[in-house]
Design an enzyme around this catalytic site. Structure first.
Site, short mmCIF file in Angstrom:
data_model
loop_
_atom_site.label_atom_id
_atom_site.label_comp_id
_atom_site.label_asym_id
_atom_site.label_seq_id
_atom_site.Cartn_x
_atom_site.Cartn_y
_atom_site.Cartn_z
N ASP A 30 0.83 -1.21 0.00
CA ASP A 30 0.00 0.00 0.00
C ASP A 30 0.87 1.26 0.00
OD1 ASP A 30 -2.38 1.37 -0.05
OD2 ASP A 30 -2.71 1.25 2.12
N GLY A 31 0.31 2.33 -0.57
CA GLY A 31 0.96 3.64 -0.49
C GLY A 31 1.58 4.14 -1.79
N ARG A 68 0.23 7.72 -2.39
CA ARG A 68 0.79 8.72 -1.48
C ARG A 68 2.27 8.96 -1.76
NH1 ARG A 68 -1.61 5.87 3.65
NH2 ARG A 68 -2.08 4.34 2.04
N ARG A 82 -5.06 -2.12 8.85
CA ARG A 82 -6.27 -2.87 8.47
C ARG A 82 -5.92 -3.94 7.45
NH1 ARG A 82 -7.71 2.55 6.82
NH2 ARG A 82 -7.13 2.89 4.63
N GLU A 121 -12.18 -4.57 -4.54
CA GLU A 121 -12.70 -3.21 -4.32
C GLU A 121 -11.97 -2.15 -5.14
OE1 GLU A 121 -14.27 -5.84 -1.99
OE2 GLU A 121 -12.20 -5.43 -1.50
N ASN A 122 -10.79 -2.50 -5.66
CA ASN A 122 -10.01 -1.48 -6.39
C ASN A 122 -10.65 -1.06 -7.71
OD1 ASN A 122 -6.83 -2.76 -5.18
ND2 ASN A 122 -7.97 -0.99 -4.44
N ARG A 171 -11.92 2.63 -8.39
CA ARG A 171 -11.05 3.77 -8.77
C ARG A 171 -11.34 4.23 -10.18
NH1 ARG A 171 -5.33 2.63 -5.72
NH2 ARG A 171 -6.26 1.86 -3.80
N GLU A 202 0.87 -13.42 11.87
CA GLU A 202 1.48 -12.31 12.61
C GLU A 202 1.52 -11.10 11.67
OE1 GLU A 202 2.59 -12.43 15.79
OE2 GLU A 202 1.88 -14.50 15.95
C1 IPE Z 1 -5.26 -2.78 -0.35
O1 IPE Z 1 -4.97 -1.44 -0.47
C2 IPE Z 1 -5.28 -3.44 -1.70
C3 IPE Z 1 -3.98 -3.62 -2.35
C4 IPE Z 1 -2.82 -3.31 -1.82
C5 IPE Z 1 -4.02 -4.23 -3.65
P1 IPE Z 1 -6.13 -0.35 -0.61
O2 IPE Z 1 -5.44 0.96 -0.77
O3 IPE Z 1 -7.08 -0.74 -1.67
O4 IPE Z 1 -6.86 -0.47 0.80
P2 IPE Z 1 -7.71 0.60 1.61
O5 IPE Z 1 -8.67 1.24 0.65
O6 IPE Z 1 -6.72 1.59 2.14
O7 IPE Z 1 -8.35 -0.17 2.69
C1 IPE Z 2 -1.48 0.32 -3.44
O1 IPE Z 2 -1.28 1.68 -3.44
C2 IPE Z 2 -1.72 -0.23 -4.83
C3 IPE Z 2 -3.11 -0.66 -5.08
C4 IPE Z 2 -4.07 -0.67 -4.20
C5 IPE Z 2 -3.42 -1.12 -6.42
P1 IPE Z 2 -2.49 2.71 -3.43
O2 IPE Z 2 -2.82 3.06 -4.84
O3 IPE Z 2 -3.62 2.21 -2.62
O4 IPE Z 2 -1.82 3.96 -2.72
P2 IPE Z 2 -2.49 4.95 -1.69
O5 IPE Z 2 -3.05 4.12 -0.58
O6 IPE Z 2 -3.56 5.70 -2.45
O7 IPE Z 2 -1.38 5.82 -1.24
MG MG Z 3 -4.10 2.38 -0.65
#
Ligand code: IPE
Ligand code: IPE
Ligand code: MG
Length: 241
Positions: free
Chosen positions: A14-15, A18, A187, A61-62, A65, A200
């Protein structure tokens, strides 16, 4: 086997967005850097002999976007699957898929299937790409597979943990021992809900593109220091024991 070293590591990568935002760059740029990080960590896990690595790549859920972002991520997946066969071969990496292929663009579902078939006999790290993956979706699909199978055909059968487990996407892959999440969120976001019952957790504040081999080492060191009790007492046995 050394129980201080996890057999299966899952990563919620994640991230990316950001990371890009903090540099004044676009979200796709973040996903591009995220792909580089994924390749780095796959190599590190393979060099370290971790048997299974699950990468949460795209959740059920992605799809919420923007269509541009989704298309960009799918294009990256497509490119990665095509370009990396030599890398898998050199490192003995076996590719697997978790998730529902039916909602993926057809060419990606086919590439994924091909990558899984081409690497089926490789004996090194098994990398499970969780792509169009949701933990609840997997459990529902498992339940439907069970219902369609022989035990229910003549009536009277009941669901058991063993039956559901045998109908998961990769029933032979052991439950994750360690789940790493980057970007500081606490989460699970629908990742491996069934399998993570006794995992863990290690949360890193770093955005995924910045996650390094050294950070993986730190997560593994922290894991090694944990006392896993599985509801029992110190030094306990696994959940099925
Ligand atoms: C979890 O990240 C899904 C992946 C890393 C593929 P998200 O960015 O979708 O999760 P939330 O929305 O912060 O819970
Ligand atoms: C994780 O990074 C990649 C996917 C969920 C596909 P994010 O795209 O969720 O990055 P943030 O959470 O918006 O920073
Ligand atoms: Mg994310």
């Amino acid at each position: 086997m050394d129980t201080r070293s996890p057999a299966h590591v899952g990563i919620i990568m994640d991230g990316n967005g950001r990371w890009a935002q903090s540099r004044g760059q676009s979200r796709p740029q973040g996903h591009l850097e995220g792909l580089k990080a994924a390749k780095r960590i796959v190599k590190a896990a393979s060099d370290r002999g971790i048997p299974y690595l699950t990468l949460y790549t795209f959740s059920t859920e992605n799809w919420k976007r923007d269509v541009e972002e989704v298309s960009f991520i799918m294009a990256l997946v497509r490119r990665y699957l095509r370009a990396e066969l030599d890398f898998y071969r050199e490192n003995g990496i076996r590719i697997r898929h978790a998730g529902d292929p039916s909602r993926l663009p057809q060419d990606i579902a086919e590439e994924l299937q091909r990558a899984c078939e081409d690497t089926r006999d490789f004996k090194g790290t098994q990398v499970v790409l969780a792509l169009n993956y949701g933990g609840r979706d997997e459990i529902v699909r498992a339940a439907n597979r069970a219902l369609a199978g022989a035990p229910f055909a003549d009536g009277g059968a009941r669901f058991t943990e063993a039956l559901i487990r045998s109908c998961l996407d990769n029933p032979d892959v052991p439950d994750p021992d360690l789940i790493i999440r980057t970007a500081g969120e606490f989460r699970i976001s629908n990742f491996l809900l069934w399998e993570a019952a006794y995992a863990e957790y290690y949360i890193s504040d770093k955005f995924w593109p910045d996650f390094s081999d050294g950070d993986l080492e730190t997560a593994l060191d922290r894991y090694a220091a944990r006392d896993r009790r599985y509801g029992g007492l110190r030094g306990g046995k696994g959940p099925a024991a």
